[in-house]
Design a protein around this motif. Structure first.
Motif, PDB file in Angstrom:
ATOM      1  N   VAL B 136      39.622  50.485  49.091  1.00 12.91           N
ATOM      2  CA  VAL B 136      40.636  49.580  48.537  1.00 12.91           C
ATOM      3  C   VAL B 136      40.466  49.414  47.029  1.00 12.91           C
ATOM      4  O   VAL B 136      41.424  49.535  46.262  1.00 12.91           O
ATOM      5  CB  VAL B 136      40.559  48.204  49.233  1.00 12.91           C
ATOM      6  CG1 VAL B 136      41.500  47.205  48.555  1.00 12.91           C
ATOM      7  CG2 VAL B 136      40.888  48.330  50.711  1.00 12.91           C
ATOM      8  N   LEU B 137      39.230  49.138  46.618  1.00  7.56           N
ATOM      9  CA  LEU B 137      39.020  48.706  45.232  1.00  7.56           C
ATOM     10  C   LEU B 137      38.640  49.849  44.293  1.00  7.56           C
ATOM     11  O   LEU B 137      38.845  49.750  43.087  1.00  7.56           O
ATOM     12  CB  LEU B 137      37.945  47.609  45.188  1.00  7.56           C
ATOM     13  CG  LEU B 137      38.353  46.316  45.912  1.00  7.56           C
ATOM     14  CD1 LEU B 137      37.170  45.356  46.016  1.00  7.56           C
ATOM     15  CD2 LEU B 137      39.522  45.631  45.208  1.00  7.56           C
ATOM     16  N   ARG B 141      44.433  54.776  42.622  1.00  3.86           N
ATOM     17  CA  ARG B 141      44.759  55.333  41.314  1.00  3.86           C
ATOM     18  C   ARG B 141      44.129  54.510  40.180  1.00  3.86           C
ATOM     19  O   ARG B 141      43.868  55.021  39.097  1.00  3.86           O
ATOM     20  CB  ARG B 141      46.275  55.323  41.189  1.00  3.86           C
ATOM     21  CG  ARG B 141      46.723  55.849  39.870  1.00  3.86           C
ATOM     22  CD  ARG B 141      48.167  56.258  39.875  1.00  3.86           C
ATOM     23  NE  ARG B 141      48.526  56.664  38.532  1.00  3.86           N
ATOM     24  CZ  ARG B 141      49.754  56.694  38.069  1.00  3.86           C
ATOM     25  NH1 ARG B 141      50.741  56.351  38.855  1.00  3.86           N
ATOM     26  NH2 ARG B 141      49.983  57.061  36.836  1.00  3.86           N
ATOM     27  N   TYR B 142      43.914  53.231  40.438  1.00  2.00           N
ATOM     28  CA  TYR B 142      43.370  52.345  39.399  1.00  2.00           C
ATOM     29  C   TYR B 142      42.068  51.726  39.895  1.00  2.00           C
ATOM     30  O   TYR B 142      42.056  50.588  40.339  1.00  2.00           O
ATOM     31  CB  TYR B 142      44.357  51.215  39.091  1.00  2.00           C
ATOM     32  CG  TYR B 142      45.725  51.665  38.697  1.00  2.00           C
ATOM     33  CD1 TYR B 142      45.995  52.067  37.391  1.00  2.00           C
ATOM     34  CD2 TYR B 142      46.772  51.667  39.618  1.00  2.00           C
ATOM     35  CE1 TYR B 142      47.264  52.473  37.021  1.00  2.00           C
ATOM     36  CE2 TYR B 142      48.043  52.072  39.257  1.00  2.00           C
ATOM     37  CZ  TYR B 142      48.286  52.479  37.956  1.00  2.00           C
ATOM     38  OH  TYR B 142      49.546  52.876  37.595  1.00  2.00           O
ATOM     39  N   PRO B 143      40.971  52.473  39.825  1.00  2.00           N
ATOM     40  CA  PRO B 143      39.713  51.903  40.345  1.00  2.00           C
ATOM     41  C   PRO B 143      39.313  50.650  39.566  1.00  2.00           C
ATOM     42  O   PRO B 143      39.495  50.587  38.351  1.00  2.00           O
ATOM     43  CB  PRO B 143      38.698  53.027  40.123  1.00  2.00           C
ATOM     44  CG  PRO B 143      39.484  54.244  39.816  1.00  2.00           C
ATOM     45  CD  PRO B 143      40.793  53.806  39.259  1.00  2.00           C
ATOM     46  N   ASP B 144      38.797  49.680  40.300  1.00  2.00           N
ATOM     47  CA  ASP B 144      38.296  48.454  39.687  1.00  2.00           C
ATOM     48  C   ASP B 144      36.928  48.794  39.090  1.00  2.00           C
ATOM     49  O   ASP B 144      35.967  49.061  39.811  1.00  2.00           O
ATOM     50  CB  ASP B 144      38.198  47.388  40.782  1.00  2.00           C
ATOM     51  CG  ASP B 144      37.644  46.073  40.272  1.00  2.00           C
ATOM     52  OD1 ASP B 144      36.758  46.086  39.394  1.00  2.00           O
ATOM     53  OD2 ASP B 144      38.087  45.025  40.768  1.00  2.00           O
ATOM     54  N   SER B 145      36.858  48.787  37.760  1.00  2.00           N
ATOM     55  CA  SER B 145      35.654  49.304  37.103  1.00  2.00           C
ATOM     56  C   SER B 145      34.419  48.464  37.420  1.00  2.00           C
ATOM     57  O   SER B 145      33.336  48.990  37.623  1.00  2.00           O
ATOM     58  CB  SER B 145      35.875  49.379  35.590  1.00  2.00           C
ATOM     59  OG  SER B 145      36.233  48.110  35.091  1.00  2.00           O
TER      60      SER B 145
END
Lengths: 151, 387, 272
Positions: B136-137, B141-145
């Protein structure tokens, strides 16, 4: 191009039958086609131009509740007793239309059950469409916060 | 180095050494410990803080610590927290913005150095939950850094289950009390006449390295057999089970079920289930300004789909009824999660059952939906007037 | 954390109606967002107030226009912006209208209220590539004549002469309104499209979308050729916050534009 009423709702045979008794008419902009409370003895199918349906309000210009354009049926009060117009109608542009004599069409419907059913379903469909559209407009969806109060 | 995977046995002092080695690497070691009448997850300065001698007694809406004579450290079930409290913290600053005298905005991304965690005692269900949150995280496409950094840096020590609780149902969710993959080290606790010890398997190079630094005994057949049979026995002692049906299809086909009214009459929409769920990830944001009005901060905090504001549009909440909010939670967890993230959102840990103040049981609700669906005709058809 | 807002400068603002403003933005510094396509959205950050998703209503060279209706704290703050003020932008997010879906087909754009804003760049893109499609149509419904967005541009288009068939209808006419009165679907008869070879793009309040999509399918459009833009609460834009779920869709990622073949079932379940 399609239209809700006329071409798609009536089969070619029934349409041809109606066309045989149609009169081609033309009205300049601003022509009153009918008035509320008068005898609904005719109806029209718009070929070009627009017709506004209105309700008279004392002290104001007649309030336009809906406009009808190409392919649309103008008037359905002729189909249901007591055959009286519920609204007024005025052309808002030059209008070309087919005009029909209501009594003749009603008589044809009585004589030919198949034709009668087709016309009933066509007129009923038009009324249903207008009712659906009116109900959605009743929601006043484009108002701030959409349909009605915040809860 | 080829994939070398060692199996060994740690005694209690070996477990102490394990924590010391990890702390010596600069890691923050987090594990279960007893506090406030529950087994909670907290930083451990020593393996001695583990809940030795404590078991748990759980039921729908009930959780109690019970002493154990055998002194076992990992004989408790999951507590009210999960590892998401560390990997996906409850509150996190996203950025700060300063407005200069000229009106210019300067935005500073909040990228603090992330702790290097070692999680000690991760249950197999929670290993799967971490994998779910990874998708999920960090999988899109937009990984949670921030999540990714904490996750990549985390050293995972699984603790296989030998004492499943009455609300556990991982086996029926395709998991089990044993850990196969996704860990650096996996422990299986054995307490018998031969002593208190932990069979340990390495699952990664990092695990191999740590194990090498910890005094351990070679694997022995007796410990191996005892560990395997304890885990096998646990598999047969799950307190609950989901109905053995395609839950994704069941929930997708149950949106108008009458059962939702029944559960909505009990549900308080408190959101406890979402807070304790190890996969629930939803967040909201808060804007915080200081008194000068020229400094603002953007914070993220956990949110719950049970909150009325969760679905707020400018016209009002989309899910105004409790019925629709419970349906959203359960349907998301068991069905639409597949559409969104390629797996179920439920790992069968049982926390939502244990920590529901009114004891709503997700397995019972699924079974009721299944019963309603398999009763056949939709309501309208059944109610057809008699001729 | 998945990226921070990029500062943008308000180049100009233009009131469109009593409660709606178009805001033209350009990068305040050297950083700029990746190019937008019609239908995609940005998370627009009002300093000290918060962030909301707003579609682009025009895509210019180095400039973006957002048309914002004041309905909440953030949108009110955005509507109050003055030239020179700063906002933050993240994006572009979401699926766009994807005009190439209409390649070789008639283009039917149906807008209700503020729903015209995300559709305007699509109409402009279709007009810019006339050979790629059949005839473009733009049908617009508004509450009153005073609520019609981009009124000058629409009246130029509606006057005819160009390739675009454009018609506007209102729910409530003013005394001086000479145009159409009625639901936007009532304009379909006069639009020029072949239902068997048309892609429709629809945006507006959800009930208007449902009525329009249903009517288009009744007229013979394939459900997946009716593209609708949906709205749900959005906090992140990056598929992490969970707020924009509609069944199996995360609308910030899988939407906001989806096909009616998918939307139909999602929009008929109450409170989904």
């Amino acid at each position: 191009m399609t239209s809700t009423a006329w071409d798609s709702a009536l089969g070619a045979e029934h349409r041809a039958r109606l066309t045989r008794i149609a009169r081609e008419v033309s009205f300049p902009a601003g022509t009153r086609l009918f008035e509320e409370g008068r005898r609904a003895d005719r109806f029209w199918i718009v070929r070009a131009g627009t017709v506004a349906l209105d309700i008279h309000v004392p002290g104001r210009r007649a309030a336009v509740v809906e406009t009808l354009g190409r392919g649309e049926l103008v008037g359905w009060s002729w189909y249901f007793p007591p055959y009286e117009w519920h609204l007024g109608a005025e052309t808002t542009s030059t209008v070309q239309a087919y005009e029909f004599d209501a009594a003749t069409v009603r008589l044809l419907c009585e004589e030919d059950a198949g034709f009668g059913r087709a016309v009933a379903s066509w007129v009923g469909g038009v009324v249903a469409d207008r009712l659906r559209a009116t109900r959605i407009r009743l929601l006043d969806l484009y108002a701030p916060y959409g349909s009605g109060d915040l809860t | 180095m080829p994939d070398r995977r060692t199996t060994a046995v740690l005694d209690l002092s070996g477990l102490d050494a394990l924590v010391e080695v990890l702390r010596g690497q600069g890691r923050t070691v987090v594990g279960p410990t007893v506090r406030d009448g529950a087994v909670v997850l907290a930083e451990l300065d020593s393996a001695r803080r583990l809940p030795f001698g404590w078991g748990t007694e759980v039921e729908a809406g009930r959780y109690r610590l019970v002493p154990r004579a055998d002194g076992a450290a990992f004989a408790h079930t999951t507590g009210p927290q999960s590892w998401k409290a560390f990997l996906h913290p409850e509150r996190e600053k996203l950025w700060s913005v300063d407005r200069g005298a000229d009106g210019e905005l300067s935005v500073t991304e909040e990228r603090p150095p992330q702790p290097s965690y070692a999680f000690l005692g991760v249950r197999p269900c929670d290993l799967r939950a971490i994998a779910v949150q990874d998708r999920v995280l960090a999988g899109g496409r937009y990984p949670d850094s921030g999540y990714r950094e904490r996750r990549v840096g985390a050293f995972l020590i699984a603790a296989e289950c030998t004492e499943p609780g009455a609300t556990c149902f991982c086996v029926s969710m395709g998991g089990g009390p044993g850990a196969d993959a996704g860990f650096d080290l996996a422990l299986t606790e054995v307490v018998d006449a031969d002593g208190h010890r932990f069979r340990v398997r390495s699952g990664s190079d990092a695990g191999e390295e740590v194990l090498a630094a910890v005094p351990h005994h070679p694997d022995d057949p007796a410990t191996g057999t005892a560990a395997r049979s304890a885990v096998d026995a646990a598999r047969e002692r799950m307190g609950r089970a989901m109905p053995p049906v395609d839950l994704r299809a069941l929930l997708a086909g149950s949106l108008e079920a009458e059962r939702w009214d029944d559960v909505a009459a009990r549900c308080l929409t408190c959101g406890n289930c979402t807070m304790v769920c190890p996969t629930c990830f939803c967040t909201t944001t808060e804007e915080v300004t200081d008194l000068t009005g020229d400094h603002a901060e953007r914070w993220q905090r956990w949110d719950s789909c049970f909150d009325l504001d969760f679905s707020l549009l400018h016209g009002g909440p989309v899910r105004a009824s409790g019925r629709s909010r419970y349906r959203q939670w359960l349907t998301h967890k068991l069905s639409t999660w597949y559409d969104q993230f390629g797996s179920s959102g439920c790992v069968g840990c049982g926390r939502c059952i244990t920590w529901c103040p009114v004891g709503i049981d997700i397995t019972e609700e699924a079974a009721a939906l299944q019963a309603e669906t398999s009763a056949g005709l939709p309501h309208d058809d059944r109610e057809e007037p008699r001729r | 954390m998945t990226g921070v807002p990029v500062p943008y400068r308000v180049v100009r603002t233009r009131p469109e109606t009593a409660d709606t403003v178009s805001i033209t933005l350009a990068p305040a510094g050297t950083a700029a967002l990746a190019p937008f396509t019609p239908g995609r959205f940005a998370m627009v950050y009002a300093f000290g107030v918060g962030e909301i998703p707003v579609s682009v209503s025009r895509i210019g060279a180095g400039e973006l226009v957002h048309t914002v209706r004041s309905v909440g704290a953030v949108s009110a703050a955005l509507c109050a912006l003055r030239p020179g003020d700063r906002v933050g932008l993240r994006g572009p997010f979401g699926t766009g209208w994807e005009l190439p879906r209409a390649a070789g087909r008639d283009v039917l754009v149906v807008a209700g209220g503020i729903g015209l804003a995300p559709l305007r760049p699509l109409v402009l893109a279709a007009l810019a590539a006339p050979d790629a499609h059949g005839r473009p149509n733009l049908l617009v419904g508004a509450r009153t004549p005073g609520d019609v967005l981009y009124a000058k541009q629409l009246s130029d288009w509606a006057a005819g002469g160009g390739p675009l068939h454009c018609a506007v209808t209102v729910d409530r006419p003013s005394p001086t309104w000479r145009g159409r009165v009625g639901l936007v679907t009532e304009l379909l008869n006069e639009a020029w499209f072949d239902p068997a070879n048309t892609t429709a793009f629809v945006c507006g309040p959800e009930a208007m979308i449902r009525a329009t999509a249903r009517e288009l399918v009744r007229r013979g459009l394939a459900p997946d050729r009716v593209r609708v833009s949906l709205e749900r609460n959005m906090r992140c834009g990056t598929a992490h916050c969970g707020h924009c779920q509609l069944g199996g869709a995360l609308l910030c990622r899988d939407g906001p534009v989806i096909g009616w073949d998918l939307a139909r079932d999602l929009l008929t379940v109450r409170e989904l």
